[in-house]
Design a protein around this motif. Structure first.
Motif, PDB file in Angstrom:
ATOM      1  N   SER A  49      -3.129  -7.820  -6.171  1.00  8.44           N
ATOM      2  CA  SER A  49      -4.378  -7.641  -5.414  1.00  8.44           C
ATOM      3  C   SER A  49      -4.594  -6.187  -5.038  1.00  8.44           C
ATOM      4  O   SER A  49      -5.724  -5.680  -5.067  1.00  8.44           O
ATOM      5  CB  SER A  49      -4.348  -8.515  -4.154  1.00  8.44           C
ATOM      6  OG  SER A  49      -4.321  -9.875  -4.496  1.00  8.44           O
ATOM      7  N   TYR A  50      -3.510  -5.499  -4.688  1.00 14.19           N
ATOM      8  CA  TYR A  50      -3.623  -4.085  -4.334  1.00 14.19           C
ATOM      9  C   TYR A  50      -3.845  -3.223  -5.569  1.00 14.19           C
ATOM     10  O   TYR A  50      -4.555  -2.213  -5.511  1.00 14.19           O
ATOM     11  CB  TYR A  50      -2.364  -3.649  -3.573  1.00 14.19           C
ATOM     12  CG  TYR A  50      -2.202  -4.359  -2.249  1.00 14.19           C
ATOM     13  CD1 TYR A  50      -2.817  -3.887  -1.098  1.00 14.19           C
ATOM     14  CD2 TYR A  50      -1.457  -5.529  -2.167  1.00 14.19           C
ATOM     15  CE1 TYR A  50      -2.683  -4.548   0.114  1.00 14.19           C
ATOM     16  CE2 TYR A  50      -1.314  -6.201  -0.958  1.00 14.19           C
ATOM     17  CZ  TYR A  50      -1.935  -5.707   0.173  1.00 14.19           C
ATOM     18  OH  TYR A  50      -1.813  -6.376   1.380  1.00 14.19           O
ATOM     19  N   SER A 105       1.081   3.954  -3.061  1.00 13.77           N
ATOM     20  CA  SER A 105       0.600   5.301  -2.753  1.00 13.77           C
ATOM     21  C   SER A 105       1.532   6.374  -3.310  1.00 13.77           C
ATOM     22  O   SER A 105       1.132   7.529  -3.494  1.00 13.77           O
ATOM     23  CB  SER A 105       0.457   5.489  -1.237  1.00 13.77           C
ATOM     24  OG  SER A 105       1.728   5.486  -0.602  1.00 13.77           O
ATOM     25  N   GLN A 119      -5.571  -4.185  -8.077  1.00 16.64           N
ATOM     26  CA  GLN A 119      -6.994  -4.374  -8.400  1.00 16.64           C
ATOM     27  C   GLN A 119      -7.853  -3.338  -7.687  1.00 16.64           C
ATOM     28  O   GLN A 119      -8.736  -2.714  -8.288  1.00 16.64           O
ATOM     29  CB  GLN A 119      -7.444  -5.778  -7.995  1.00 16.64           C
ATOM     30  CG  GLN A 119      -8.929  -6.032  -8.221  1.00 16.64           C
ATOM     31  CD  GLN A 119      -9.373  -7.364  -7.651  1.00 16.64           C
ATOM     32  OE1 GLN A 119      -8.564  -8.142  -7.147  1.00 16.64           O
ATOM     33  NE2 GLN A 119     -10.659  -7.634  -7.712  1.00 16.64           N
ATOM     34  N   GLU A 120      -7.580  -3.126  -6.426  1.00 17.01           N
ATOM     35  CA  GLU A 120      -8.351  -2.157  -5.636  1.00 17.01           C
ATOM     36  C   GLU A 120      -8.198  -0.747  -6.203  1.00 17.01           C
ATOM     37  O   GLU A 120      -9.185  -0.018  -6.352  1.00 17.01           O
ATOM     38  CB  GLU A 120      -7.867  -2.207  -4.184  1.00 17.01           C
ATOM     39  CG  GLU A 120      -8.611  -1.274  -3.250  1.00 17.01           C
ATOM     40  CD  GLU A 120      -8.083  -1.336  -1.834  1.00 17.01           C
ATOM     41  OE1 GLU A 120      -8.373  -0.412  -1.059  1.00 17.01           O
ATOM     42  OE2 GLU A 120      -7.353  -2.301  -1.500  1.00 17.01           O
ATOM     43  N   ILE A 121      -6.969  -0.382  -6.553  1.00 21.34           N
ATOM     44  CA  ILE A 121      -6.723   0.961  -7.081  1.00 21.34           C
ATOM     45  C   ILE A 121      -7.403   1.151  -8.431  1.00 21.34           C
ATOM     46  O   ILE A 121      -8.044   2.175  -8.694  1.00 21.34           O
ATOM     47  CB  ILE A 121      -5.197   1.202  -7.214  1.00 21.34           C
ATOM     48  CG1 ILE A 121      -4.564   1.295  -5.823  1.00 21.34           C
ATOM     49  CG2 ILE A 121      -4.919   2.477  -8.007  1.00 21.34           C
ATOM     50  CD1 ILE A 121      -3.044   1.364  -5.861  1.00 21.34           C
ATOM     51  N   ARG A 145      -9.465  -5.832 -16.569  1.00 21.95           N
ATOM     52  CA  ARG A 145      -8.910  -4.505 -16.290  1.00 21.95           C
ATOM     53  C   ARG A 145      -7.627  -4.249 -17.074  1.00 21.95           C
ATOM     54  O   ARG A 145      -7.188  -3.109 -17.192  1.00 21.95           O
ATOM     55  CB  ARG A 145      -8.621  -4.356 -14.790  1.00 21.95           C
ATOM     56  CG  ARG A 145      -9.832  -4.623 -13.894  1.00 21.95           C
ATOM     57  CD  ARG A 145      -9.407  -4.766 -12.437  1.00 21.95           C
ATOM     58  NE  ARG A 145     -10.530  -5.060 -11.555  1.00 21.95           N
ATOM     59  CZ  ARG A 145     -11.012  -6.275 -11.331  1.00 21.95           C
ATOM     60  NH1 ARG A 145     -10.469  -7.324 -11.941  1.00 21.95           N
ATOM     61  NH2 ARG A 145     -12.018  -6.464 -10.506  1.00 21.95           N
ATOM     62  N   ARG A 152       0.838  -1.208   0.000  1.00 20.32           N
ATOM     63  CA  ARG A 152       0.000   0.000   0.000  1.00 20.32           C
ATOM     64  C   ARG A 152       0.867   1.250   0.000  1.00 20.32           C
ATOM     65  O   ARG A 152       0.606   2.212  -0.738  1.00 20.32           O
ATOM     66  CB  ARG A 152      -0.923  -0.005   1.211  1.00 20.32           C
ATOM     67  CG  ARG A 152      -2.056  -1.023   1.126  1.00 20.32           C
ATOM     68  CD  ARG A 152      -3.054  -0.802   2.259  1.00 20.32           C
ATOM     69  NE  ARG A 152      -4.035  -1.858   2.322  1.00 20.32           N
ATOM     70  CZ  ARG A 152      -5.126  -1.945   1.560  1.00 20.32           C
ATOM     71  NH1 ARG A 152      -5.339  -0.977   0.652  1.00 20.32           N
ATOM     72  NH2 ARG A 152      -5.963  -2.931   1.677  1.00 20.32           N
ATOM     73  N   ASP A 166      -9.980  -0.438  -9.648  1.00 19.92           N
ATOM     74  CA  ASP A 166     -11.436  -0.437  -9.520  1.00 19.92           C
ATOM     75  C   ASP A 166     -11.964   0.913  -9.046  1.00 19.92           C
ATOM     76  O   ASP A 166     -13.089   1.303  -9.379  1.00 19.92           O
ATOM     77  CB  ASP A 166     -11.884  -1.541  -8.550  1.00 19.92           C
ATOM     78  CG  ASP A 166     -11.799  -2.926  -9.176  1.00 19.92           C
ATOM     79  OD1 ASP A 166     -11.658  -3.002 -10.408  1.00 19.92           O
ATOM     80  OD2 ASP A 166     -11.865  -3.924  -8.434  1.00 19.92           O
ATOM     81  N   GLU A 167     -11.166   1.611  -8.269  1.00 19.68           N
ATOM     82  CA  GLU A 167     -11.599   2.898  -7.733  1.00 19.68           C
ATOM     83  C   GLU A 167     -11.331   4.061  -8.682  1.00 19.68           C
ATOM     84  O   GLU A 167     -11.811   5.169  -8.463  1.00 19.68           O
ATOM     85  CB  GLU A 167     -10.891   3.169  -6.398  1.00 19.68           C
ATOM     86  CG  GLU A 167     -11.329   2.219  -5.279  1.00 19.68           C
ATOM     87  CD  GLU A 167     -10.528   2.443  -4.005  1.00 19.68           C
ATOM     88  OE1 GLU A 167      -9.560   3.232  -4.059  1.00 19.68           O
ATOM     89  OE2 GLU A 167     -10.864   1.820  -2.981  1.00 19.68           O
ATOM     90  N   SER A 168     -10.560   3.797  -9.736  1.00 20.61           N
ATOM     91  CA  SER A 168     -10.182   4.878 -10.648  1.00 20.61           C
ATOM     92  C   SER A 168     -10.789   4.672 -12.030  1.00 20.61           C
ATOM     93  O   SER A 168     -10.688   3.578 -12.590  1.00 20.61           O
ATOM     94  CB  SER A 168      -8.651   4.944 -10.775  1.00 20.61           C
ATOM     95  OG  SER A 168      -8.280   5.816 -11.828  1.00 20.61           O
ATOM     96  N   THR A 217      -6.563 -11.773 -10.582  1.00 12.79           N
ATOM     97  CA  THR A 217      -6.939 -10.538  -9.887  1.00 12.79           C
ATOM     98  C   THR A 217      -7.303  -9.365 -10.799  1.00 12.79           C
ATOM     99  O   THR A 217      -8.049  -8.474 -10.378  1.00 12.79           O
ATOM    100  CB  THR A 217      -5.782 -10.071  -8.970  1.00 12.79           C
ATOM    101  OG1 THR A 217      -4.613  -9.900  -9.762  1.00 12.79           O
ATOM    102  CG2 THR A 217      -5.517 -11.085  -7.869  1.00 12.79           C
TER     103      THR A 217
END
Length: 386
Positions: A83-84, A64, A86-88, A119, A60, A90-92, A115
């Motif tokens: 995996s991290y 960042s 993927q989160e970023i 995308r 993270r 999905d939010e952008s 993952t």
């Protein structure tokens, strides 16, 4: 810098997908191309131990630092990042945020499918194509020189002699990539296996024969073939299964993506050795087959290439399957057209009902036969884009 054909496809995908992965063999130019296409993005190599440690220990915190995106080179070295990411992503909503490169297709594809599916767009970047190097030439490049030198970028920029570059490339590949994919303890045996496989370039893949000659079991050979395929060292040309004849060969044919590497593995140390070498025909065939593969990967198209062979030994080197049409291509290393060139392709055309076909050879004469078969130089065939 030599312009890469795949550049336009990568740029297009970066406007449509949240991330783009550029895969290909080590030293194929992935990093150079990615950095030239996206000069405003930060560049990080996960081969660097310090960078990799930071990414693994604090993913993270690492990500960042690059909220506006970055190029992550050899990203498969830090699988926990996916995996991290993927989160970023999905939010952008922003496309083309991260450019990922990797020289191990198996590990990269595995992490993406687990993952980041949907995308990330994937582009395979192979070594230079003859179109990239000689596309504007009217003269045909010398096939013996191409076979010997191969088409890896460092051979041309900065111009390292192939006899110096390939042994070091092979050593780096075995020490880094092979160990990374599978913990092979006896790397000397693996290198012997590669040399034996080089001698079978352009032939059907016989696992049992390779196992006996290497001194390992067939499961090990099968595993090692997977390693070479996933790291873009070899290409397996699958047989075409359309049922024109029920007694078809079902084993793939094996080709190395680069003939220069094959020459190095076979101990060919000078161009002068090629004309009389017993494997020159197979090396010439490998050159043409892999150039046809590059045409498709550079354009981001599926590789719709196969071969056909029945149990009696009749064979067509390439069958291009365009869905509704099939196009046969025979590859001949000779420089003089003779009647033997036409036997198998004529036989196959009668079986399949195909209306056109090509014979690509090393000579310069062009013939358009009444039976729909065109004879032309191999480079001319590539320029036509069949």
């Amino acid at each position: 810098m030599i312009e890469r054909i795949a550049a336009s496809k990568i740029e297009q995908l970066a406007t449509q997908f949240k991330s783009v992965a550029v895969t290909g063999p080590r030293q194929s130019g992935k990093t150079t191309l990615s950095r030239s296409l996206f000069p405003d993005k930060a560049y990080l190599s996960l081969e660097n131990p310090d960078v990799r440690r930071f990414a693994l220990e604090d993913p993270r915190g690492f990500l960042s630092r690059y909220e506006s995106g970055a190029i992550f080179d050899e990203v498969q070295r830090a699988p926990e990042l996916f995996s991290y990411l993927q989160e970023i992503l999905d939010e952008s909503p922003s496309p083309g945020r991260f450019i990922l490169t990797g020289s191990n297709n198996f590990l990269l594809q595995q992490n993406i499918s687990q993952t980041l599916a949907g995308r990330v767009a994937i582009v395979n970047l192979l070594p230079f194509s003859t179109e990239e190097l000689f596309g504007n030439m009217t003269d045909v490049p010398d096939e013996n020189q191409l076979i010997f030198k191969g088409l890896y970028p460092p051979i041309y920029e900065p111009g390292i002699p192939p006899e110096d570059w390939f042994p070091n490339y092979l050593r780096t590949y075995i020490d880094r990539d092979v160990r990374q994919i599978k913990n092979i303890t006896d790397l000397i045996v693996f290198e012997r296996f590669m040399r034996l496989l080089a001698g079978r370039s352009g032939q059907e893949l016989n696992l049992t024969s390779l196992a006996v000659d290497t001194g390992v079991d067939t499961k090990t050979v099968q595993s090692w073939i997977g390693i070479l395929e996933s790291s873009f060292i070899i290409y397996l040309l699958r047989p075409h299964f359309k049922n024109f004849n029920k007694t078809l060969t079902k084993r793939p044919k094996v080709y190395f993506y680069d003939t220069g590497l094959v020459c190095s593995l076979l101990g060919i140390s000078a161009i002068e050795q090629l004309p009389l070498h017993p494997l020159r025909g197979a090396l010439f065939e490998s050159l043409v087959v892999t150039e046809l593969v590059k045409q498709r990967t550079n354009a981001g198209r599926p590789v719709n290439l196969y071969y056909w062979r029945d149990k009696t030994g009749r064979e067509v080197d390439i069958v291009i399957d365009n869905g509704l049409t099939l196009i046969p291509v025979e590859i001949k290393a000779g420089k003089t057209v003779n009647n033997e060139f036409f036997g198998n392709i004529t036989y196959w055309k009668k079986l399949s009902g195909a209306t056109t076909g090509y014979i690509a050879y090393a000579g310069n004469q062009i013939e358009e036969r009444s039976n729909g078969i065109s004879v032309m130089n191999w480079f001319e065939l590539l320029k036509r884009g069949v």
